[in-house]
Design a protein around this motif. Sequence first.
Motif, PDB file in Angstrom:
ATOM      1  N   LEU A  29       0.825  -1.203   0.000  1.00  0.00           N
ATOM      2  CA  LEU A  29       0.000   0.000   0.000  1.00  0.00           C
ATOM      3  C   LEU A  29       0.865   1.261   0.000  1.00  0.00           C
ATOM      4  O   LEU A  29       0.592   2.225  -0.720  1.00  0.00           O
ATOM      5  N   PHE A  30       1.923   1.259   0.777  1.00  0.00           N
ATOM      6  CA  PHE A  30       2.814   2.422   0.846  1.00  0.00           C
ATOM      7  C   PHE A  30       3.424   2.722  -0.515  1.00  0.00           C
ATOM      8  O   PHE A  30       3.454   3.869  -0.947  1.00  0.00           O
ATOM      9  N   VAL A  31       3.911   1.704  -1.197  1.00  0.00           N
ATOM     10  CA  VAL A  31       4.531   1.924  -2.510  1.00  0.00           C
ATOM     11  C   VAL A  31       3.483   2.395  -3.521  1.00  0.00           C
ATOM     12  O   VAL A  31       3.743   3.303  -4.313  1.00  0.00           O
ATOM     13  N   VAL A  32       2.279   1.825  -3.473  1.00  0.00           N
ATOM     14  CA  VAL A  32       1.223   2.251  -4.400  1.00  0.00           C
ATOM     15  C   VAL A  32       0.861   3.711  -4.155  1.00  0.00           C
ATOM     16  O   VAL A  32       0.804   4.522  -5.093  1.00  0.00           O
ATOM     17  N   VAL A  33       0.620   4.084  -2.892  1.00  0.00           N
ATOM     18  CA  VAL A  33       0.225   5.458  -2.581  1.00  0.00           C
ATOM     19  C   VAL A  33       1.360   6.436  -2.887  1.00  0.00           C
ATOM     20  O   VAL A  33       1.127   7.524  -3.423  1.00  0.00           O
ATOM     21  N   THR A  34       2.595   6.048  -2.591  1.00  0.00           N
ATOM     22  CA  THR A  34       3.735   6.914  -2.899  1.00  0.00           C
ATOM     23  C   THR A  34       3.879   7.082  -4.411  1.00  0.00           C
ATOM     24  O   THR A  34       4.181   8.179  -4.890  1.00  0.00           O
ATOM     25  N   THR A  35       3.632   6.027  -5.167  1.00  0.00           N
ATOM     26  CA  THR A  35       3.675   6.125  -6.629  1.00  0.00           C
ATOM     27  C   THR A  35       2.593   7.072  -7.130  1.00  0.00           C
ATOM     28  O   THR A  35       2.847   7.915  -7.997  1.00  0.00           O
ATOM     29  N   MET A  36       1.392   6.942  -6.577  1.00  0.00           N
ATOM     30  CA  MET A  36       0.307   7.831  -6.990  1.00  0.00           C
ATOM     31  C   MET A  36       0.644   9.290  -6.666  1.00  0.00           C
ATOM     32  O   MET A  36       0.412  10.194  -7.475  1.00  0.00           O
ATOM     33  N   ALA A  37       1.212   9.523  -5.489  1.00  0.00           N
ATOM     34  CA  ALA A  37       1.597  10.883  -5.103  1.00  0.00           C
ATOM     35  C   ALA A  37       2.697  11.410  -6.021  1.00  0.00           C
ATOM     36  O   ALA A  37       2.647  12.567  -6.471  1.00  0.00           O
ATOM     37  N   ALA A  38       3.688  10.568  -6.321  1.00  0.00           N
ATOM     38  CA  ALA A  38       4.774  10.984  -7.207  1.00  0.00           C
ATOM     39  C   ALA A  38       4.242  11.271  -8.609  1.00  0.00           C
ATOM     40  O   ALA A  38       4.693  12.224  -9.263  1.00  0.00           O
ATOM     41  N   ALA A  39       3.290  10.476  -9.082  1.00  0.00           N
ATOM     42  CA  ALA A  39       2.696  10.715 -10.407  1.00  0.00           C
ATOM     43  C   ALA A  39       1.968  12.051 -10.425  1.00  0.00           C
ATOM     44  O   ALA A  39       2.037  12.796 -11.413  1.00  0.00           O
ATOM     45  N   GLY A  40       1.288  12.372  -9.330  1.00  0.00           N
ATOM     46  CA  GLY A  40       0.608  13.665  -9.240  1.00  0.00           C
ATOM     47  C   GLY A  40       1.587  14.821  -9.256  1.00  0.00           C
ATOM     48  O   GLY A  40       1.387  15.818  -9.967  1.00  0.00           O
ATOM     49  N   VAL A  41       2.657  14.703  -8.490  1.00  0.00           N
ATOM     50  CA  VAL A  41       3.686  15.756  -8.462  1.00  0.00           C
ATOM     51  C   VAL A  41       4.328  15.892  -9.840  1.00  0.00           C
ATOM     52  O   VAL A  41       4.546  17.000 -10.324  1.00  0.00           O
ATOM     53  N   TRP A  42       4.613  14.768 -10.483  1.00  0.00           N
ATOM     54  CA  TRP A  42       5.219  14.788 -11.820  1.00  0.00           C
ATOM     55  C   TRP A  42       4.291  15.478 -12.818  1.00  0.00           C
ATOM     56  O   TRP A  42       4.736  16.263 -13.658  1.00  0.00           O
ATOM     57  N   ALA A  43       2.987  15.238 -12.722  1.00  0.00           N
ATOM     58  CA  ALA A  43       2.023  15.892 -13.617  1.00  0.00           C
ATOM     59  C   ALA A  43       2.000  17.401 -13.363  1.00  0.00           C
ATOM     60  O   ALA A  43       1.965  18.202 -14.318  1.00  0.00           O
ATOM     61  N   ILE A  44       2.058  17.806 -12.105  1.00  0.00           N
ATOM     62  CA  ILE A  44       2.067  19.243 -11.779  1.00  0.00           C
ATOM     63  C   ILE A  44       3.342  19.900 -12.290  1.00  0.00           C
ATOM     64  O   ILE A  44       3.311  21.016 -12.823  1.00  0.00           O
ATOM     65  N   ILE A  45       4.469  19.218 -12.150  1.00  0.00           N
ATOM     66  CA  ILE A  45       5.733  19.761 -12.649  1.00  0.00           C
ATOM     67  C   ILE A  45       5.672  19.938 -14.163  1.00  0.00           C
ATOM     68  O   ILE A  45       6.063  20.983 -14.696  1.00  0.00           O
ATOM     69  N   ARG A  46       5.157  18.936 -14.868  1.00  0.00           N
ATOM     70  CA  ARG A  46       5.071  19.047 -16.329  1.00  0.00           C
ATOM     71  C   ARG A  46       4.094  20.134 -16.757  1.00  0.00           C
ATOM     72  O   ARG A  46       4.344  20.880 -17.697  1.00  0.00           O
ATOM     73  N   TRP A  47       2.971  20.246 -16.048  1.00  0.00           N
ATOM     74  CA  TRP A  47       1.990  21.288 -16.342  1.00  0.00           C
ATOM     75  C   TRP A  47       2.596  22.666 -16.102  1.00  0.00           C
ATOM     76  O   TRP A  47       2.435  23.587 -16.898  1.00  0.00           O
ATOM     77  N   SER A  48       3.321  22.813 -14.989  1.00  0.00           N
ATOM     78  CA  SER A  48       3.978  24.092 -14.677  1.00  0.00           C
ATOM     79  C   SER A  48       5.043  24.427 -15.719  1.00  0.00           C
ATOM     80  O   SER A  48       5.197  25.594 -16.111  1.00  0.00           O
ATOM     81  N   ALA A  49       5.782  23.415 -16.166  1.00  0.00           N
ATOM     82  CA  ALA A  49       6.788  23.640 -17.206  1.00  0.00           C
ATOM     83  C   ALA A  49       6.119  24.090 -18.505  1.00  0.00           C
ATOM     84  O   ALA A  49       6.676  24.909 -19.242  1.00  0.00           O
ATOM     85  N   ASP A  50       4.942  23.569 -18.781  1.00  0.00           N
ATOM     86  CA  ASP A  50       4.192  23.986 -19.962  1.00  0.00           C
ATOM     87  C   ASP A  50       3.824  25.461 -19.855  1.00  0.00           C
ATOM     88  O   ASP A  50       4.008  26.238 -20.801  1.00  0.00           O
ATOM     89  N   ILE A  51       3.351  25.880 -18.705  1.00  0.00           N
ATOM     90  CA  ILE A  51       2.911  27.264 -18.517  1.00  0.00           C
ATOM     91  C   ILE A  51       4.085  28.241 -18.460  1.00  0.00           C
ATOM     92  O   ILE A  51       4.083  29.267 -19.125  1.00  0.00           O
ATOM     93  N   TYR A  52       5.096  27.907 -17.663  1.00  0.00           N
ATOM     94  CA  TYR A  52       6.162  28.868 -17.386  1.00  0.00           C
ATOM     95  C   TYR A  52       7.404  28.736 -18.270  1.00  0.00           C
ATOM     96  O   TYR A  52       8.141  29.695 -18.442  1.00  0.00           O
ATOM     97  N   LEU A  53       7.658  27.549 -18.804  1.00  0.00           N
ATOM     98  CA  LEU A  53       8.868  27.346 -19.610  1.00  0.00           C
ATOM     99  C   LEU A  53       8.578  27.061 -21.079  1.00  0.00           C
ATOM    100  O   LEU A  53       9.499  26.916 -21.874  1.00  0.00           O
ATOM    101  N   GLY A  54       7.304  26.885 -21.418  1.00  0.00           N
ATOM    102  CA  GLY A  54       6.952  26.606 -22.801  1.00  0.00           C
ATOM    103  C   GLY A  54       7.217  25.172 -23.232  1.00  0.00           C
ATOM    104  O   GLY A  54       7.215  24.867 -24.415  1.00  0.00           O
ATOM    105  N   ILE A  55       7.464  24.272 -22.271  1.00  0.00           N
ATOM    106  CA  ILE A  55       7.665  22.860 -22.590  1.00  0.00           C
ATOM    107  C   ILE A  55       6.287  22.222 -22.694  1.00  0.00           C
ATOM    108  O   ILE A  55       5.518  22.219 -21.739  1.00  0.00           O
ATOM    109  N   SER A  56       5.961  21.678 -23.832  1.00  0.00           N
ATOM    110  CA  SER A  56       4.606  21.189 -24.092  1.00  0.00           C
ATOM    111  C   SER A  56       4.203  20.048 -23.163  1.00  0.00           C
ATOM    112  O   SER A  56       4.888  19.041 -23.059  1.00  0.00           O
ATOM    113  N   PHE A  57       3.095  20.241 -22.465  1.00  0.00           N
ATOM    114  CA  PHE A  57       2.530  19.197 -21.603  1.00  0.00           C
ATOM    115  C   PHE A  57       1.800  18.200 -22.479  1.00  0.00           C
ATOM    116  O   PHE A  57       1.976  17.009 -22.350  1.00  0.00           O
TER     117      PHE A  57
END
Length: 194
Positions: A123-151
Amino acid sequence: MNTSGLGQTLRSERINALLAWVLVGFVAVVAVVNVGIDLLWAGFAACVAVLGVVPAVAVRSLRAMLPWEVLALASLPLLAQTFRTPGTGQVATYLAVAAVALIVAVELHVFTPVDMNYSFAVLFVVVTTMAAAGVWAIIRWSADIYLGISFGLTERELMFEFVASTVAGLLAGIIFELYFRRFIRAHERLEVDI
């Protein structure tokens, strides 16, 4: 269990540390190479390298490293992404996120007093993976907005990515329980003096 030959060598604390440092070095090189290719993956590789050296820094010993197998699992998706192996882009993302969760779980289990039972470990690894996937999506979305890297993901594709990351996390949790806690007996071959 056979304690001679290659099996004994790979269980050695010194050999484990050497192999782990080679893999951390490889991940650091991948981070540097990706700076000119894909800034997001460069940052991700740098995070994996930092997580890889946390035990050595915390214990103040070059021999206090993660099992080399954990770092090898984390290195494979980075390698596939760096060389743009056909058909591995999305799979590399899911495996990379699960590998980070696996690194965190192994570090907690081996280098702290935390002792996870089977259900909680998975359960810990699954939840940590889900949290990391969420953070990774936010980072990519932010890079799209602020750096012009296509999400470049629709909401549906993003949800599919979260589901796939959760499945990868479940597999990583099972690997953690069956292999890293039971088979390699990490406490027996790692320098842990916390």
